[in-house]
Design a protein around this motif. Structure first.
Motif, mmCIF file in Angstrom:
data_model
loop_
_atom_site.group_PDB
_atom_site.id
_atom_site.type_symbol
_atom_site.label_atom_id
_atom_site.label_comp_id
_atom_site.label_asym_id
_atom_site.label_seq_id
_atom_site.Cartn_x
_atom_site.Cartn_y
_atom_site.Cartn_z
ATOM 1 N N LYS A 17 -42.604 38.927 2.532
ATOM 2 C CA LYS A 17 -42.488 37.700 3.327
ATOM 3 C C LYS A 17 -42.170 38.134 4.758
ATOM 4 O O LYS A 17 -41.161 38.792 4.991
ATOM 5 N N ILE A 34 -34.203 39.834 -2.471
ATOM 6 C CA ILE A 34 -33.126 40.469 -1.696
ATOM 7 C C ILE A 34 -32.098 41.151 -2.599
ATOM 8 O O ILE A 34 -31.652 42.268 -2.324
ATOM 9 N N ILE A 35 -31.724 40.502 -3.699
ATOM 10 C CA ILE A 35 -30.658 41.064 -4.542
ATOM 11 C C ILE A 35 -31.126 42.366 -5.205
ATOM 12 O O ILE A 35 -30.397 43.367 -5.227
ATOM 13 N N ARG A 284 -18.050 29.209 -4.944
ATOM 14 C CA ARG A 284 -19.358 29.846 -4.746
ATOM 15 C C ARG A 284 -20.081 29.401 -3.486
ATOM 16 O O ARG A 284 -21.126 29.945 -3.149
ATOM 17 N N ILE A 286 -21.145 29.338 0.223
ATOM 18 C CA ILE A 286 -21.178 30.484 1.131
ATOM 19 C C ILE A 286 -20.847 30.050 2.557
ATOM 20 O O ILE A 286 -21.512 29.176 3.101
ATOM 21 N N ARG A 288 -21.109 30.137 6.420
ATOM 22 C CA ARG A 288 -22.218 30.572 7.266
ATOM 23 C C ARG A 288 -21.744 30.634 8.705
ATOM 24 O O ARG A 288 -20.765 29.983 9.078
ATOM 25 N N THR A 308 -22.453 35.629 3.650
ATOM 26 C CA THR A 308 -23.558 35.786 2.705
ATOM 27 C C THR A 308 -23.006 35.814 1.289
ATOM 28 O O THR A 308 -21.796 35.718 1.068
ATOM 29 N N PHE A 309 -23.922 35.934 0.334
ATOM 30 C CA PHE A 309 -23.551 36.194 -1.044
ATOM 31 C C PHE A 309 -23.569 37.706 -1.213
ATOM 32 O O PHE A 309 -24.559 38.353 -0.887
ATOM 33 N N ASP B 35 -39.631 29.929 -4.732
ATOM 34 C CA ASP B 35 -40.265 31.143 -4.230
ATOM 35 C C ASP B 35 -39.983 31.321 -2.732
ATOM 36 O O ASP B 35 -39.726 32.420 -2.262
ATOM 37 N N GLN B 36 -40.023 30.206 -1.999
ATOM 38 C CA GLN B 36 -39.742 30.255 -0.565
ATOM 39 C C GLN B 36 -38.277 30.610 -0.304
ATOM 40 O O GLN B 36 -37.953 31.326 0.635
ATOM 41 N N LEU B 37 -37.372 30.071 -1.138
ATOM 42 C CA LEU B 37 -35.936 30.322 -0.937
ATOM 43 C C LEU B 37 -35.557 31.758 -1.234
ATOM 44 O O LEU B 37 -34.702 32.346 -0.585
ATOM 45 N N GLY B 38 -36.180 32.352 -2.234
ATOM 46 C CA GLY B 38 -35.725 33.652 -2.726
ATOM 47 C C GLY B 38 -34.552 33.457 -3.673
ATOM 48 O O GLY B 38 -34.306 32.339 -4.158
ATOM 49 N N ASP B 39 -33.799 34.539 -3.920
ATOM 50 C CA ASP B 39 -32.729 34.504 -4.924
ATOM 51 C C ASP B 39 -31.742 33.362 -4.688
ATOM 52 O O ASP B 39 -31.022 33.354 -3.695
ATOM 53 N N VAL B 41 -28.330 31.585 -5.205
ATOM 54 C CA VAL B 41 -27.006 32.096 -5.575
ATOM 55 C C VAL B 41 -25.959 30.989 -5.733
ATOM 56 O O VAL B 41 -24.854 31.244 -6.200
ATOM 57 N N GLU B 62 -28.289 27.118 -2.219
ATOM 58 C CA GLU B 62 -28.133 28.232 -1.294
ATOM 59 C C GLU B 62 -28.815 29.466 -1.848
ATOM 60 O O GLU B 62 -28.598 29.855 -2.988
ATOM 61 N N SER B 63 -29.636 30.084 -1.006
ATOM 62 C CA SER B 63 -30.150 31.410 -1.329
ATOM 63 C C SER B 63 -29.316 32.398 -0.525
ATOM 64 O O SER B 63 -28.420 32.003 0.222
ATOM 65 N N VAL B 64 -29.612 33.691 -0.683
ATOM 66 C CA VAL B 64 -28.848 34.677 0.071
ATOM 67 C C VAL B 64 -28.923 34.358 1.568
ATOM 68 O O VAL B 64 -27.932 34.398 2.281
ATOM 69 N N LYS B 65 -30.134 34.002 2.026
ATOM 70 C CA LYS B 65 -30.356 33.832 3.459
ATOM 71 C C LYS B 65 -30.094 32.427 3.986
ATOM 72 O O LYS B 65 -29.871 32.267 5.177
ATOM 73 N N SER B 66 -30.218 31.395 3.140
ATOM 74 C CA SER B 66 -30.258 30.052 3.731
ATOM 75 C C SER B 66 -29.627 28.981 2.859
ATOM 76 O O SER B 66 -29.381 29.179 1.674
ATOM 77 N N VAL B 67 -29.369 27.837 3.490
ATOM 78 C CA VAL B 67 -28.853 26.648 2.808
ATOM 79 C C VAL B 67 -29.919 25.570 2.924
ATOM 80 O O VAL B 67 -30.419 25.317 4.013
#
Lengths: 350, 129
Positions: A17, A34-35, A284, A286, A288, A308-309, B35-39, B41, B62-67
């Motif tokens: 991506k 990412i994880i 949980r 996060i 920001r 971050t997580f 798929d766009q969000l990614g993992d 969490v 929430e993903s690792v990168k975004s809300v």
């Protein structure tokens, strides 16, 4: 128009991506996610394209004098093939950028943040006037790759047939026109390579062929955050000093004059206005960047700079600048006050 | 990988899906969205009993990168929230149309679903990007 590194097509082929970052089109993650990328670096090895990082060559008889004046650390202690972390400050002690200074046989090489390359180059050129002959120029034909993780040294040794076993931290080895540097930004052992742009794709492919996980900016951010490493634009800016960021060890007051010395000396004597800390919130959600931090009485205590997580701790983590000290604070996340514990900013140590 | 556009679901332009069963609707986010969000969490779930208006925010993912905000495509009352997501938010990635469902709503106005997209129309929307 966004710039592209020599590995752009390789990223597309791997299903990355791509996102805009500091004027570059860079991979944020690959299909593994990412994880998984993060865990590959913690447990084994991963490779990053860091071709967006700025490379600036400082040359001339007065090159060292220029660096000594512009940066806070003492570059005079560097032997050839050694590097050090350093900071460029303005007159008020605010941070222009945080950098690595490499001493090469005939010159110095500065590695700076992608977002600051033009600014740092202009800053060195401005200071260079007083140090003739000393010149600053982009090291344009080269770019960087980073291989990180407990298996990184073995992997690079085997792919490049390079003798890396004796290479110390913050030292470099010239090998077949590649500078191999035992440095990184992940909290793991690893090698950063400075390579000719035309060679970059060949090296990347050879590493990927060994089954090494490609890692994007997303994992680079979670890894550096777990290791408590600052990122310019978040933990550093022109209103924040290296002392506040916790890098007093890279500010050498006894090396002679440097830009920002007076302001930093005064701040050290009077006490820091704010201090970078780690926060571990309950629950949980996060924290920001820009979330407010308040003390237990509800008074303003500071602000979140990164959150971050944490894949390693499996819970949210954050860095924040706090104005006071105490055991605990509350973080405002979407209107809720979330209790958080103040901890050392190195959430992870290998 | 699960089927990205199941035909028995209705879709919102905000990438939520709805599965209607009589007066109740199951709500989640689409394969494309995860798929766009990614993992994923963390999923912030609404309390059971909460009244929601159509396309009102009812939680966040929430993903690792975004809300990202979650919007409920239909109005009604939350009768169940998927508490399995509290400990296993990655179910949203692994099984977005199954174990990764987010809330169950008792619909106040079942006609709300008429405004939603079919699988074919939602697929066109995603592929037009």
């Amino acid at each position: 128009m966004l710039k592209r590194t020599p590995l752009y097509q390789a990223h597309l082929n791997l299903g990355a991506k791509m996102v805009p970052f500091a004027g570059w089109e860079m991979p944020v993650s690959y299909p593994a996610g990412i994880i998984a990328e993060h865990n590959a670096v913690r447990n084994s090895v991963g490779i990053f394209d860091i071709g967006h990082m700025g490379l600036i060559k400082i040359e001339g008889e007065e090159a060292l004098a220029l660096i000594q004046k512009a940066a806070t650390n003492d570059a005079s202690v560097l032997s050839v093939n050694q590097c050090q972390y350093s900071i460029l400050c303005n007159e008020k002690g605010g941070t222009i950028d945080d950098i690595l200074v490499y001493r090469l046989p005939m010159s110095y090489l500065i590695v700076c943040n992608a977002s600051n390359t033009e600014k740092v180059l202009a800053w060195f050129k401005k200071q260079a006037g007083a140090f003739s002959p000393a010149t600053a120029s982009l090291y344009d034909n080269y770019c960087m790759l980073s291989v990180q993780g407990p298996k990184a040294l073995n992997l690079v040794s085997s792919v490049l047939s390079a003798p890396l076993s004796d290479l110390k931290h913050n030292h470099t080895l010239w090998w077949r026109d590649i500078i191999l540097s035992r440095t990184g930004y992940t909290g793991e052992d690893g090698i950063e390579m400075i390579v000719a742009k035309k060679e970059a794709a060949g090296i990347w492919d050879a590493v990927i062929k060994q089954g090494v996980q490609p890692c994007g900016l997303g994992a680079r951010d979670t890894l550096r955050l777990e290791a408590g490493l600052p990122l310019y634009g978040h933990e550093y800016d022109e209103a924040t000093t290296p002392l506040e960021a916790g890098y007093a060890w890279a500010v050498k007051f006894d090396k002679g004059d440097f830009i920002g010395r007076e302001a930093l000396f005064k701040e050290k004597a009077e006490g820091l206005r704010k201090k970078l800390v780690g926060l571990i919130p309950e629950g949980r959600a996060i924290p920001r960047e820009t979330n407010k931090v308040v003390d237990r009485k509800g008074l303003s205590a500071g602000v979140i700079t990164s959150g971050t997580f944490s894949p390693t701790l499996k819970r949210p983590i954050a860095l924040a600048y706090l104005e006071g000290t105490g055991e605990g604070v509350n973080i405002e996340i979407r209107g809720n006050l979330v209790p958080a514990k103040i901890v050392a900013k190195t959430f992870y140590k290998r | 990988m699960s089927e990205p556009f199941p035909v028995d679901l209705k879709y919102s332009k905000e990438h939520e899906w709805v599965k209607v069963d009589g007066k109740t609707a199951l709500v989640g986010i689409t394969h494309h969205a995860q798929d766009q969000l990614g993992d994923v969490v963390y999923v912030e779930l609404p309390p059971v009993g909460k009244e929601i208006k159509a396309m009102e925010e009812f939680g966040v993912v929430e993903s690792v990168k975004s809300v990202s905000s979650l919007f409920c495509p239909v109005s009604g009352k939350v009768v169940e929230a998927n508490s399995a997501l509290n400990n296993s938010p990655q179910l949203v990635n692994d099984d977005p149309y199954g174990k990764g469902w987010i809330i169950k709503v008792e619909m106040g106005n079942p006609a709300d679903t008429n405004a939603l997209l079919s699988a074919a129309d939602y697929k066109k929307l995603v592929e037009a990007k």
